[in-house]
Design a protein around this motif. Sequence first.
Motif: not given
Length: 124
Positions: A11-15, A122-124
Amino acid sequence: QVQLVESGGGLVQAGGSLRLSCAASGRSFSSYAMAWFRQAPGKEREFVAAISWSGGGTRYVDSVKGRFSISRDNAKNTAYLQMNVLKPEDTAVYYCARNKGPIATPGRDDYGYWGQGTQVTVSS
């Protein structure tokens, strides 16, 4: 018997960035092109990137050009996918695959061996 094992998803944040690895067992890894495909929920499995047997040729789907980079280390029987500037639409299960030949091609039918996949979210 050829086995492909993916790792590095998460899991990773956008960017953000992730690096996927694909470890291959069996002989002659360096004789074959390798690729990454992905499948989002409710969608077809799509081509992402491929690399030729020597690493000298690569191909990418337009949506990841400039953000993703495929590479390989034939001494370690491992292929990689470096993913930068990740977007929510990159969320999918990512699969590693071995081509039936040495040239990097985008067609699913060109690949004879597949890994089990690794989830990238990918979370926004």
